[in-house]
Design an enzyme around this catalytic site. Structure first.
Site, short mmCIF file in Angstrom:
data_model
loop_
_atom_site.label_atom_id
_atom_site.label_comp_id
_atom_site.label_asym_id
_atom_site.label_seq_id
_atom_site.Cartn_x
_atom_site.Cartn_y
_atom_site.Cartn_z
CB CYS A 145 34.26 34.14 34.25
SG CYS A 145 35.04 34.27 35.81
CB CYS A 166 39.81 32.76 34.76
SG CYS A 166 38.53 33.07 33.78
CG HIS A 171 26.15 37.76 46.75
ND1 HIS A 171 25.83 35.74 46.43
CD2 HIS A 171 25.17 38.51 46.54
CE1 HIS A 171 24.41 35.74 46.20
NE2 HIS A 171 23.92 37.66 46.60
CB CYS A 196 34.78 30.54 36.05
SG CYS A 196 36.68 30.86 36.55
CB CYS A 213 37.42 33.97 38.99
SG CYS A 213 38.66 33.98 37.83
#
Length: 111
Positions: A22, A30, A41, A62, A65
């Site tokens: 990540c 996380c 995006h 990930c 997140c």
């Protein structure tokens, strides 16, 4: 004001996220599990309802997140903190794509 135009889409860029670490790594959020990493995006001027940004404007992220960035799970962001995480992750992701030869910068030299 920016008009929506066809988004840049690349299977190679999206698939390159698979198995990566990540790039966002929000502290306390996380999951550090590369198996859950996708290309997430980021918001942009041409991004909107049901319209994702270009694949170049995205980060290796990930599932945990990604949920925090997209607001699917509550997270108390400090002023500017979310944007700092996104920009740092964008730099990491873009440099990975350059390193792996998926993005070429003509005339660039490593010094």
């Amino acid at each position: 004001m920016f008009c929506k135009s066809p988004a840049l889409r690349s299977d190679k860029l999206r698939k390159a996220a698979k198995g990566q670490q990540c790039a966002v790594q929000v502290l306390g959020v996380c999951n550090f599990n590369p198996e859950t990493v996708v290309l997430a995006h980021l918001p942009s001027a041409t991004h909107g309802m049901a319209y994702k940004s270009d694949d170049i404007w995205a980060v290796d992220c990930c599932s945990s997140c990604h949920d925090a960035l997209d607001g699917r799970v509550p997270f108390e962001w400090q002023s500017g903190e979310k944007e700092q995480y996104m920009l740092n992750a964008l730099h990491i992701t873009l440099m990975r794509r350059v390193r792996d030869g998926l993005i070429e910068v003509r005339g660039a030299k490593n010094v």
